[in-house]
Enzyme design. Structure first.
Site, PDB file in Angstrom:
ATOM      1  N   GLY A 147       0.818  -1.206   0.000  1.00 16.82           N
ATOM      2  CA  GLY A 147       0.000   0.000   0.000  1.00 16.82           C
ATOM      3  C   GLY A 147       0.848   1.250   0.000  1.00 16.82           C
ATOM      4  O   GLY A 147       2.039   1.221  -0.328  1.00 16.82           O
ATOM      5  N   ASN A 148       0.255   2.356   0.363  1.00 15.75           N
ATOM      6  CA  ASN A 148       0.967   3.633   0.421  1.00 15.75           C
ATOM      7  C   ASN A 148       0.402   4.480   1.557  1.00 15.75           C
ATOM      8  O   ASN A 148      -0.531   4.061   2.246  1.00 15.75           O
ATOM      9  CB  ASN A 148       0.881   4.363  -0.927  1.00 15.75           C
ATOM     10  CG  ASN A 148      -0.554   4.575  -1.372  1.00 15.75           C
ATOM     11  OD1 ASN A 148      -1.309   5.309  -0.741  1.00 15.75           O
ATOM     12  ND2 ASN A 148      -0.942   3.913  -2.466  1.00 15.75           N
ATOM     13  N   ARG A 149       0.945   5.660   1.734  1.00 14.55           N
ATOM     14  CA  ARG A 149       0.609   6.494   2.892  1.00 14.55           C
ATOM     15  C   ARG A 149      -0.559   7.451   2.658  1.00 14.55           C
ATOM     16  O   ARG A 149      -0.869   8.268   3.516  1.00 14.55           O
ATOM     17  CB  ARG A 149       1.836   7.315   3.307  1.00 14.55           C
ATOM     18  CG  ARG A 149       3.034   6.479   3.725  1.00 14.55           C
ATOM     19  CD  ARG A 149       4.214   7.383   4.112  1.00 14.55           C
ATOM     20  NE  ARG A 149       5.411   6.614   4.411  1.00 14.55           N
ATOM     21  CZ  ARG A 149       5.671   6.040   5.579  1.00 14.55           C
ATOM     22  NH1 ARG A 149       4.807   6.163   6.563  1.00 14.55           N
ATOM     23  NH2 ARG A 149       6.772   5.349   5.767  1.00 14.55           N
ATOM     24  N   SER A 150      -1.208   7.373   1.523  1.00 20.55           N
ATOM     25  CA  SER A 150      -2.275   8.332   1.223  1.00 20.55           C
ATOM     26  C   SER A 150      -3.432   8.199   2.216  1.00 20.55           C
ATOM     27  O   SER A 150      -3.927   7.104   2.476  1.00 20.55           O
ATOM     28  CB  SER A 150      -2.792   8.125  -0.193  1.00 20.55           C
ATOM     29  OG  SER A 150      -3.851   9.009  -0.466  1.00 20.55           O
ATOM     30  N   ALA A 158      -3.995   7.679  -4.741  1.00 23.69           N
ATOM     31  CA  ALA A 158      -2.648   7.135  -4.953  1.00 23.69           C
ATOM     32  C   ALA A 158      -2.820   5.665  -5.339  1.00 23.69           C
ATOM     33  O   ALA A 158      -3.078   4.816  -4.489  1.00 23.69           O
ATOM     34  CB  ALA A 158      -1.815   7.271  -3.685  1.00 23.69           C
TER      35      ALA A 158
END
Length: 426
Positions: A234-237, A301
């Protein structure tokens, strides 16, 4: 002469907006009329009233006679600090049926029943609230609440269309539990989210609802690509920028579809929220919603890659052995697909580029590669942009334009993006 309010500073949540220019003297509390019509959701308007008064607004409540069956006049008077009446015959010497609307900076009706929407659309004036709506020359916001069948009835939909065409903001009702055991679309949005719409409308200074009649699609949050039942890439969005875009578009009159990827945020008032998890799911939802959209803003994102295989059981750590390499495959390029094969003529497509170095150079290259109309380029990192309340960016246009957005609330960036979109739609 009409009264113009134009706010030149964006206030954070709950902060008093007190820097105004135009015909409203500096430092005066914005005057809000809270209309309450006769639905069970009238009790929720007490929370909206509290939020408005505690954030520095001078609020006068104008209920209908039916509304007083749900919440009494004493409650409204005590919470607002103003006398409450439903008819034009009280305090006749002050001409309240004219003066209340004339003096308002904003009128919000919450809940707005099907009956109230019909009266407002047809210009009826049989009580103090409907008279106030006719005399108001400020922005007007309606927050409908009714049973699903009433909301979907052609008569109600035609009335909503009429009000929006005249510049009123009619918030889409929420989906959820209604009166009794019924569930469906028609629930009053949460008071905190109605407050956000009101605040955004006031911050716009009563400007025309330039997105009225438009359908816009916004993606938000970050996709998650599962590796096994407990792990994902995943990502930090956080989704905050996409949600700000959705809220702002709704406040400017648009019908908004928000494709939300793993965003733990409350649904914005008046916005149809479609939850998704992975990039493939987001693509399917965006393509479906974009079929009749005037604009698509891809603020989510989206993961560029996903694991080639999914382990049905949790991947175990084996003593003395290194883990097996994870093979990745490309995810679909949703932005390039939408921009390259637009399902509707004249559709405006906006992308976002999160960069860590050579921000503008990489942004220009991405703009050309993706083929979108606008690209919002910002620098990101562990403590930059993701999860923050503020943002800083440059909006690049396919026409060679560059619009810098200084560091400030994400709402400010949202407004600039919609300004640029609105010009292209016009």
């Amino acid at each position: 002469m009409g009264r113009t309010v134009r706010y030149v500073r964006f206030a954070s949540r709950g902060e008093v907006v007190d820097e105004a220019v135009g015909a409203v003297e500096k430092g005066r509390k914005p005057k809000v009329v809270l209309g309450v019509s006769g639905g069970i959701a009238a009790y929720k308007a007490c929370e909206l009233l509290r939020r408005l008064t505690e954030s520095g607004h001078d609020v006068r409540v104008v209920p209908t006679e039916s509304a007083l069956h749900f919440v009494g006049a004493a409650t409204w008077s005590a919470l607002s600090g103003h006398p409450v009446s439903t008819e034009v015959w009280s305090d006749v010497h002050e001409v309240p049926h004219v003066r209340i609307g004339q003096g308002a900076d904003l009128v919000v009706v919450a809940p707005a029943t099907a009956d109230m929407l019909a009266k407002a659309a047809h210009g009826l004036a049989d009580d103090l609230l409907t008279n106030t709506l006719l005399t108001a020359r400020c922005p007007v916001v309606f927050a409908p609440a009714m049973h699903t069948e009433m909301w979907e009835h052609p008569a109600t939909q035609e009335n909503v269309t009429t009000l929006r065409r005249r510049g009123a903001v009619v918030i889409e009702p929420a989906v959820g539990r209604l009166t009794g055991v019924d569930t469906g679309k028609g629930r009053l949005p949460e008071p905190g989210e109605i407050f956000e719409v009101c605040r955004r409308v006031l911050a716009g200074g009563g400007a025309e609802a330039d997105l009225a009649g438009r359908h816009v699609v916004v993606s938000a949050g970050g996709t998650r690509e599962p590796l096994d039942p407990v792990r994902f890439l995943g990502n930090r969005s956080s989704g905050k920028q996409g949600y700000a875009l959705a809220r702002t578009a709704a406040a400017r009159g648009a019908r908004v579809t928000l494709i939300a990827a793993n965003a733990a945020l409350p649904d914005p008032a008046g916005v149809d929220v479609v939850p998704v998890g992975t990039a493939v799911q987001l693509r399917e939802a965006v393509l479906k919603a974009a079929a009749d959209a005037d604009a698509v803003v891809m603020a989510a994102a989206v993961a560029d890659f996903r694991p080639a295989t999914y382990a049905a059981g949790k991947i175990k750590k084996k003593d003395g052995l290194e883990p097996e390499p994870i093979t990745l495959v490309r995810n679909p390029d949703i932005l390039a697909e939408i921009a390259g094969d637009r399902p509707r003529a004249g559709q405006v497509v906006v992308g976002f580029a999160a960069e860590t170095d050579d921000v503008l150079a990489n942004g220009r290259a991405k703009l050309e590669r993706k083929g979108c109309d606008l690209l919002v380029v910002n620098e990101v990192g562990e403590r930059k942009t993701f999860g923050a309340e503020e943002n800083e960016a440059v909006v690049l246009g396919s026409d060679g334009s560059e619009t810098p957005v200084p560091h400030g609330p994400k709402e400010a960036l949202a407004d600039i993006v919609w300004n640029l979109v609105s010009r292209r739609l016009a």
